[in-house]
Enzyme design. Structure first.
Site, mmCIF file in Angstrom:
data_model
loop_
_atom_site.group_PDB
_atom_site.id
_atom_site.type_symbol
_atom_site.label_atom_id
_atom_site.label_comp_id
_atom_site.label_asym_id
_atom_site.label_seq_id
_atom_site.Cartn_x
_atom_site.Cartn_y
_atom_site.Cartn_z
ATOM 1 N N CYS A 23 0.929 -1.202 0.093
ATOM 2 C CA CYS A 23 -0.062 -0.055 0.115
ATOM 3 C C CYS A 23 0.982 1.082 -0.063
ATOM 4 O O CYS A 23 0.191 2.319 0.013
ATOM 5 C CB CYS A 23 -1.042 0.025 1.052
ATOM 6 S SG CYS A 23 -2.169 -1.267 1.075
ATOM 7 N N HIS A 27 -2.655 3.216 -5.670
ATOM 8 C CA HIS A 27 -3.606 1.958 -5.945
ATOM 9 C C HIS A 27 -4.939 2.355 -5.570
ATOM 10 O O HIS A 27 -5.285 3.446 -5.168
ATOM 11 C CB HIS A 27 -3.129 0.747 -5.307
ATOM 12 C CG HIS A 27 -3.212 0.735 -3.748
ATOM 13 N ND1 HIS A 27 -2.428 1.417 -2.978
ATOM 14 C CD2 HIS A 27 -4.267 0.305 -3.125
ATOM 15 C CE1 HIS A 27 -2.810 1.179 -1.818
ATOM 16 N NE2 HIS A 27 -4.043 0.496 -1.761
ATOM 17 N N HIS A 29 -9.252 1.172 -4.836
ATOM 18 C CA HIS A 29 -10.216 0.058 -4.066
ATOM 19 C C HIS A 29 -11.563 0.677 -4.681
ATOM 20 O O HIS A 29 -12.101 1.651 -5.080
ATOM 21 C CB HIS A 29 -10.437 0.531 -2.635
ATOM 22 C CG HIS A 29 -8.993 -0.015 -2.093
ATOM 23 N ND1 HIS A 29 -8.471 -1.174 -1.965
ATOM 24 C CD2 HIS A 29 -8.001 0.829 -1.643
ATOM 25 C CE1 HIS A 29 -7.150 -1.386 -1.354
ATOM 26 N NE2 HIS A 29 -6.899 -0.094 -1.176
ATOM 27 N N HIS A 68 -13.948 8.389 -6.942
ATOM 28 C CA HIS A 68 -13.057 8.599 -7.837
ATOM 29 C C HIS A 68 -12.119 9.811 -7.705
ATOM 30 O O HIS A 68 -11.861 10.423 -8.671
ATOM 31 C CB HIS A 68 -13.717 8.672 -9.347
ATOM 32 C CG HIS A 68 -14.525 7.267 -9.839
ATOM 33 N ND1 HIS A 68 -15.511 6.825 -9.548
ATOM 34 C CD2 HIS A 68 -13.793 6.417 -10.887
ATOM 35 C CE1 HIS A 68 -15.706 5.769 -10.103
ATOM 36 N NE2 HIS A 68 -14.718 5.463 -10.818
ATOM 37 N N GLU A 123 -12.456 -2.286 2.200
ATOM 38 C CA GLU A 123 -11.794 -1.842 1.436
ATOM 39 C C GLU A 123 -11.743 -2.849 0.194
ATOM 40 O O GLU A 123 -11.138 -2.495 -0.940
ATOM 41 C CB GLU A 123 -10.374 -1.728 2.124
ATOM 42 C CG GLU A 123 -9.556 -0.700 1.236
ATOM 43 C CD GLU A 123 -8.135 -0.702 2.146
ATOM 44 O OE1 GLU A 123 -7.727 0.539 2.194
ATOM 45 O OE2 GLU A 123 -7.237 -1.518 2.363
#
Length: 134
Positions: A23, A27, A29, A68, A123
């Site tokens: 992490c 990235h 989710h 987003h 998550e």
């Protein structure tokens, strides 16, 4: 006590600073926030809160602020490049972990005056974190 629970799905990106696992890289989710309100009395319709009211309060805010969007610590060195590129970023004073995001959603609901009991943030399909009033 009565409880009602609403689930809201959204997508976000992040990374964790000063972290030695995967992490630490940018990235994303596909998250799901599970929001539970609690109270002792029902309204004239026999409801604690209408699910649409909860959706309006939380989903609109999540869509505007988190969905987003890249959630990044204010000290993240990638921030200037993302801003220059016109990318959406939501800057926070803490590492944007699932625990902290659950707390942030909880605090938004509580600040609006709703009796939020807890928020759980899924998550991934197998990992979640929660924040509660007790």
């Amino acid at each position: 006590m009565y409880r009602v629970t609403k689930s809201i799905s959204f997508c976000y990106g992040h990374r964790l600073l000063d972290y030695d696992g995967k992490c630490r890289h940018l990235h994303g989710h596909n998250a799901r926030a599970i929001i539970t309100l609690e109270g002792e009395t029902l309204d004239e319709q026999g409801m604690l809160y209408d699910f649409n009211e909860i959706r309006g309060l939380v989903k609109d805010w999540i869509d505007a602020e988190l969905d987003h969007n890249m959630l990044l610590h204010r000290d993240d060195p990638i921030l200037p490049a993302l801003r220059e590129a016109g990318e959406r970023v939501y800057v926070v004073d803490w590492n944007p972990t699932a625990e902290n995001i659950a707390r942030m959603i909880f605090e938004h609901i509580a600040a609006a005056g709703y009796p939020v009991k807890d928020v759980t943030l899924w998550e991934t399909e197998t990992c979640y974190a929660s924040y509660s009033s007790r």
